[in-house]
Design a protein around this motif. Structure first.
Motif, PDB file in Angstrom:
ATOM      1  N   TYR A  93      35.082  15.352   6.896  1.00  0.00           N
ATOM      2  CA  TYR A  93      35.418  14.757   5.600  1.00  0.00           C
ATOM      3  C   TYR A  93      36.708  15.401   5.085  1.00  0.00           C
ATOM      4  N   PRO A  94      37.865  14.969   5.609  1.00  0.00           N
ATOM      5  CA  PRO A  94      39.129  15.634   5.274  1.00  0.00           C
ATOM      6  C   PRO A  94      39.542  15.498   3.809  1.00  0.00           C
ATOM      7  N   THR A  95      38.959  14.565   3.076  1.00  0.00           N
ATOM      8  CA  THR A  95      39.307  14.444   1.658  1.00  0.00           C
ATOM      9  C   THR A  95      38.572  15.468   0.795  1.00  0.00           C
ATOM     10  N   VAL A  96      37.621  16.183   1.388  1.00  0.00           N
ATOM     11  CA  VAL A  96      36.877  17.220   0.668  1.00  0.00           C
ATOM     12  C   VAL A  96      37.428  18.584   1.076  1.00  0.00           C
ATOM     13  N   GLU A  97      37.954  19.299   0.109  1.00  0.00           N
ATOM     14  CA  GLU A  97      38.403  20.667   0.372  1.00  0.00           C
ATOM     15  C   GLU A  97      37.164  21.556   0.386  1.00  0.00           C
ATOM     16  N   THR A  98      36.878  22.173   1.526  1.00  0.00           N
ATOM     17  CA  THR A  98      35.708  23.045   1.610  1.00  0.00           C
ATOM     18  C   THR A  98      36.139  24.503   1.659  1.00  0.00           C
ATOM     19  N   VAL A  99      35.382  25.318   0.957  1.00  0.00           N
ATOM     20  CA  VAL A  99      35.619  26.753   0.924  1.00  0.00           C
ATOM     21  C   VAL A  99      34.334  27.425   1.386  1.00  0.00           C
ATOM     22  N   MET A 100      34.396  28.088   2.523  1.00  0.00           N
ATOM     23  CA  MET A 100      33.240  28.775   3.082  1.00  0.00           C
ATOM     24  C   MET A 100      33.169  30.189   2.501  1.00  0.00           C
ATOM     25  N   ILE A 101      32.016  30.531   1.951  1.00  0.00           N
ATOM     26  CA  ILE A 101      31.798  31.882   1.425  1.00  0.00           C
ATOM     27  C   ILE A 101      30.581  32.455   2.136  1.00  0.00           C
ATOM     28  N   GLU A 102      30.818  33.452   2.958  1.00  0.00           N
ATOM     29  CA  GLU A 102      29.720  34.109   3.654  1.00  0.00           C
ATOM     30  C   GLU A 102      29.262  35.278   2.792  1.00  0.00           C
ATOM     31  N   GLY A 103      28.111  35.094   2.152  1.00  0.00           N
ATOM     32  CA  GLY A 103      27.622  36.127   1.260  1.00  0.00           C
ATOM     33  C   GLY A 103      26.266  35.764   0.697  1.00  0.00           C
ATOM     34  N   PHE A 104      25.679  36.715   0.011  1.00  0.00           N
ATOM     35  CA  PHE A 104      24.399  36.512  -0.657  1.00  0.00           C
ATOM     36  C   PHE A 104      24.679  36.104  -2.097  1.00  0.00           C
ATOM     37  N   PHE A 105      24.047  35.035  -2.532  1.00  0.00           N
ATOM     38  CA  PHE A 105      24.209  34.585  -3.907  1.00  0.00           C
ATOM     39  C   PHE A 105      23.114  35.210  -4.753  1.00  0.00           C
ATOM     40  N   PRO A 106      23.401  35.716  -5.922  1.00  0.00           N
ATOM     41  CA  PRO A 106      24.621  35.547  -6.710  1.00  0.00           C
ATOM     42  C   PRO A 106      25.665  36.649  -6.562  1.00  0.00           C
ATOM     43  N   GLN A 107      25.455  37.607  -5.681  1.00  0.00           N
ATOM     44  CA  GLN A 107      26.421  38.699  -5.540  1.00  0.00           C
ATOM     45  C   GLN A 107      27.832  38.198  -5.234  1.00  0.00           C
TER      46      GLN A 107
ATOM     47  N   ALA B 214      29.122  35.308  -6.242  1.00  0.00           N
ATOM     48  CA  ALA B 214      29.509  34.261  -7.201  1.00  0.00           C
ATOM     49  C   ALA B 214      30.927  34.445  -7.728  1.00  0.00           C
ATOM     50  N   ASN B 215      31.403  35.679  -7.801  1.00  0.00           N
ATOM     51  CA  ASN B 215      32.749  35.930  -8.322  1.00  0.00           C
ATOM     52  C   ASN B 215      33.854  35.373  -7.427  1.00  0.00           C
ATOM     53  N   GLN B 216      33.507  34.908  -6.228  1.00  0.00           N
ATOM     54  CA  GLN B 216      34.503  34.300  -5.346  1.00  0.00           C
ATOM     55  C   GLN B 216      34.810  32.854  -5.745  1.00  0.00           C
ATOM     56  N   ILE B 217      34.033  32.325  -6.671  1.00  0.00           N
ATOM     57  CA  ILE B 217      34.320  30.989  -7.221  1.00  0.00           C
ATOM     58  C   ILE B 217      35.007  31.220  -8.554  1.00  0.00           C
ATOM     59  N   THR B 218      36.272  30.823  -8.636  1.00  0.00           N
ATOM     60  CA  THR B 218      37.081  31.152  -9.809  1.00  0.00           C
ATOM     61  C   THR B 218      37.346  29.951 -10.715  1.00  0.00           C
ATOM     62  N   GLU B 219      36.641  28.865 -10.502  1.00  0.00           N
ATOM     63  CA  GLU B 219      36.828  27.691 -11.358  1.00  0.00           C
ATOM     64  C   GLU B 219      35.464  27.193 -11.826  1.00  0.00           C
ATOM     65  N   THR B 220      35.488  26.395 -12.879  1.00  0.00           N
ATOM     66  CA  THR B 220      34.261  25.850 -13.433  1.00  0.00           C
ATOM     67  C   THR B 220      33.765  24.721 -12.537  1.00  0.00           C
ATOM     68  N   LEU B 221      32.455  24.661 -12.359  1.00  0.00           N
ATOM     69  CA  LEU B 221      31.841  23.679 -11.470  1.00  0.00           C
ATOM     70  C   LEU B 221      31.295  22.485 -12.245  1.00  0.00           C
ATOM     71  N   ASP B 222      31.357  21.317 -11.607  1.00  0.00           N
ATOM     72  CA  ASP B 222      30.724  20.118 -12.163  1.00  0.00           C
ATOM     73  C   ASP B 222      29.234  20.113 -11.867  1.00  0.00           C
ATOM     74  N   TRP B 223      28.870  20.677 -10.719  1.00  0.00           N
ATOM     75  CA  TRP B 223      27.465  20.681 -10.309  1.00  0.00           C
ATOM     76  C   TRP B 223      27.224  21.769  -9.267  1.00  0.00           C
ATOM     77  N   ALA B 224      25.949  22.048  -9.091  1.00  0.00           N
ATOM     78  CA  ALA B 224      25.513  23.004  -8.075  1.00  0.00           C
ATOM     79  C   ALA B 224      24.276  22.447  -7.390  1.00  0.00           C
ATOM     80  N   TYR B 225      24.170  22.701  -6.095  1.00  0.00           N
ATOM     81  CA  TYR B 225      22.988  22.322  -5.323  1.00  0.00           C
ATOM     82  C   TYR B 225      22.419  23.613  -4.738  1.00  0.00           C
ATOM     83  N   LEU B 226      21.159  23.893  -5.059  1.00  0.00           N
ATOM     84  CA  LEU B 226      20.529  25.161  -4.699  1.00  0.00           C
ATOM     85  C   LEU B 226      19.448  24.949  -3.643  1.00  0.00           C
ATOM     86  N   ASP B 227      19.635  25.571  -2.494  1.00  0.00           N
ATOM     87  CA  ASP B 227      18.650  25.525  -1.406  1.00  0.00           C
ATOM     88  C   ASP B 227      18.662  26.880  -0.712  1.00  0.00           C
TER      89      ASP B 227
END
Length: 189
Positions: free
Chosen positions: A89-103, A105-118
């Motif tokens: 899906y080249p129109t979607v900019e993906t950012v891979m973060i290898e880490g434990f959430f929420p530790q 979380a500071n790697q996301i520096t912009e406000t989100l429209d939504w979140a999906y939790l699994d």
């Protein structure tokens, strides 16, 4: 993917129709990226953060029976699969973060429209994850997720209990829950 899991994926897709198209979102708990690809195709985000601990948990997952090839699926392979699936899906900019959430979380520096939790599937950790996601979202943001189960005998019972507790606190409302074990909350206006 086992046939039972393919059928469950089809039942899960309704929750993606609630997410803002063209928005910025996060999927916490990516695993092999199967649902990430559905997010890209159906929710069509402009940007998608993908968070999973992958190799930080070890060389293999060590859980999941056939879901992880009886514990032999390599975590690095799962991450690579997620990258390859979302690259379709080249129109979607993906950012891979290898880490434990929420530790991480500071790697996301912009406000989100939504979140999906699994991710954790456990009551206390789900409460912590929901609390961490709340300030990351726009005022009209949605938090959706997987593993809604109201059966106290289910290993995922804690998810539904944590979501209900957050709703009972009054700032969030449950939009819908149940089909395909999915759920979705939005802030009360």
């Amino acid at each position: 993917m086992p046939k039972w899991d393919q059928e469950r994926y089809a039942k899960r897709l309704w929750v993606l129709d609630l997410l803002d198209k063209g928005g910025v979102g996060v999927e916490v708990g990516v695993f092999r990226g199967q649902f990430s690809a559905h997010i890209c195709a159906r929710a069509k985000p402009r940007k998608l953060y993908l968070i999973d601990p992958w190799t930080l948990t070890g060389e293999t997952f060590g859980w999941g029976k056939e879901y992880t090839s009886f514990g032999t699926l390599r975590t690095a392979v799962a991450r690579e699969e997620a990258e390859l699936r979302t690259a379709l899906y080249p129109t979607v900019e993906t950012v891979m973060i290898e880490g434990f959430f929420p530790q991480c979380a500071n790697q996301i520096t912009e406000t989100l429209d939504w979140a999906y939790l699994d991710s954790s599937h456990q009551y206390d950790r789900t409460l912590t994850e929901l609390a961490a996601l709340e300030p990351m979202l726009k005022p009209d943001g949605i938090i959706a997720g997987d593993d809604w189960n109201t059966n106290p005998e289910s290993p995922h019972y804690g998810v539904s209990q944590a979501v209900k507790e957050v709703v009972a606190q009054g700032q969030w409302e449950l939009i819908k829950a149940g089909p395909g074990l999915q759920w979705a909350n939005r802030r009360r206006s």
